[in-house]
Scaffold this motif. Structure first.
Motif, PDB file in Angstrom:
ATOM      1  N   VAL A 259       0.797  -1.177  -0.005  1.00  0.00           N
ATOM      2  CA  VAL A 259       0.055   0.062   0.019  1.00  0.00           C
ATOM      3  C   VAL A 259       0.807   1.259  -0.214  1.00  0.00           C
ATOM      4  N   PHE A 260       2.040   1.279   0.771  1.00  0.00           N
ATOM      5  CA  PHE A 260       2.902   2.352   1.010  1.00  0.00           C
ATOM      6  C   PHE A 260       3.658   2.550  -0.276  1.00  0.00           C
ATOM      7  N   LYS A 261       3.932   1.570  -1.165  1.00  0.00           N
ATOM      8  CA  LYS A 261       4.838   1.681  -2.297  1.00  0.00           C
ATOM      9  C   LYS A 261       3.845   2.485  -3.220  1.00  0.00           C
ATOM     10  N   GLU A 262       2.762   2.095  -3.295  1.00  0.00           N
ATOM     11  CA  GLU A 262       1.779   2.791  -4.429  1.00  0.00           C
ATOM     12  C   GLU A 262       1.651   4.272  -3.932  1.00  0.00           C
ATOM     13  N   GLN A 263       1.528   4.551  -2.717  1.00  0.00           N
ATOM     14  CA  GLN A 263       1.490   5.811  -2.308  1.00  0.00           C
ATOM     15  C   GLN A 263       2.501   6.637  -2.504  1.00  0.00           C
ATOM     16  N   PHE A 264       3.764   6.201  -2.119  1.00  0.00           N
ATOM     17  CA  PHE A 264       4.935   6.903  -2.073  1.00  0.00           C
ATOM     18  C   PHE A 264       5.243   7.062  -3.541  1.00  0.00           C
ATOM     19  N   ASN A 265       5.137   5.914  -4.494  1.00  0.00           N
ATOM     20  CA  ASN A 265       5.465   6.174  -5.832  1.00  0.00           C
ATOM     21  C   ASN A 265       4.799   7.481  -6.427  1.00  0.00           C
ATOM     22  N   LYS A 266       3.505   7.906  -6.061  1.00  0.00           N
ATOM     23  CA  LYS A 266       2.880   9.042  -6.297  1.00  0.00           C
ATOM     24  C   LYS A 266       3.486  10.304  -5.809  1.00  0.00           C
ATOM     25  N   ILE A 267       3.702  10.336  -4.645  1.00  0.00           N
ATOM     26  CA  ILE A 267       4.408  11.271  -3.654  1.00  0.00           C
ATOM     27  C   ILE A 267       5.712  11.840  -4.365  1.00  0.00           C
TER      28      ILE A 267
END
Length: 288
Positions: A259-267
């Motif tokens: 979940v964090f991977k997907e969020q941090f990719n966007k960030i």
């Protein structure tokens, strides 16, 4: 003249190959730390915890590859090196107790030495990720349908953040077990301390990723969901008419990494390659 131009252009192509749009551009370690702090301020962590930047290489200027792991073990370390990792984000801090020396006699010391040799930075968020809204405990709580979700122990400055989660639901115990199993992973073993019939309706749930017994103790709920509890803590919960689902410590946390991977990719605007470790796993297995 045309042949000369073509030859010149071909030479330029060799010197300056076509840019690969999938190639990570990279960002400075400082800018990545800024974004990590924005996502979950380290001030949210428990006082006893050791969070933030734990290892800073002497000469690291650009972070292109980031590896996410729940635990930084030696097998994960080898994986990090093989992926040309510049930054490891390890949920659990690999450096917790004070180190008096860096030698090859202890696996944690060897990891620190290897990170310094390979110029790999290490960051650990641990309980700051537990506390923040949209973090590890919210991920664990999302295994079950619910509403009125709130921290068990709210942060004094930010009441929406805090340790654990408690919420209302309306499922049978059997459905709750199935929901947690599907959320954590169908290949993951669950241990059950049941005080109710599986057809009993569960109205209140309290969750805490990792080792949740000290936080959950005394919390009034029909069901506890956590990673681990001791024998006597489990008996205490059952005597208070609370059923318990145990997932094993890191299995109650690891799923958040994707979940964090997907969020941090966007960030990070996809300017870094982010990998979730394939070597990271719970140290406990169940023999049937």
């Amino acid at each position: 003249m045309l042949k000369s131009v073509l030859r010149t252009n071909n030479n330029l192509i060799k010197l300056f190959p076509k840019h690969n749009s999938n190639m990570a551009v990279g960002k400075s370690l400082t800018s990545i730390l800024y974004e990590l702090e924005k996502f979950a301020p380290t001030s949210l962590a428990e006082d006893w915890d050791n969070v933030g930047l734990l290892i800073e290489p002497y000469n690291k200027t650009c972070i292109k590859n980031i590896l996410l792991t729940n635990d930084l073990t030696e097998s994960v370390m080898e994986e990090a090196v093989s992926k040309n990792t510049d930054l490891i984000i390890s949920y659990h801090p690999p450096v917790f107790a004070s180190l008096k020396r860096i030698t090859q006699s202890n696996w944690k010391e060897r990891i620190v030495a290897r990170c310094l040799k390979e110029s790999i930075a290490v960051y650990s968020p641990h309980t700051s990720w537990d506390s923040v809204s949209g973090g590890v405990n919210d991920w664990l709580a999302s295994a079950l349908p619910g509403n009125n979700i709130k921290p068990i122990k709210p942060n004094p400055c930010q009441p929406d953040y805090g340790a654990g989660r408690i919420f209302d639901t309306n499922v049978t115990l059997e459905q709750a077990i199935s929901c947690v199993r599907n959320h954590i992973g169908t290949d993951v073993h669950l241990s059950l301390g049941l005080e109710h019939n599986k057809a009993t309706t569960i109205k209140k749930v309290a969750v805490c990723a990792g080792s949740g017994a000290s936080l959950l103790k005394g919390v009034e709920a029909d069901l506890y969901v956590t990673g681990e509890m001791s024998h006597h803590e489990l008996l205490d919960a059952n005597h208070k008419k609370t059923s318990v689902i145990l997932c094993n410590h890191s299995n109650s946390e690891r799923g958040f990494l994707q979940v964090f991977k997907e969020q941090f990719n966007k960030i990070l605007n996809n300017e870094c390659e982010i990998f979730v470790s394939q070597k990271d796993k719970d140290p406990l297995i169940t023999v049937k």
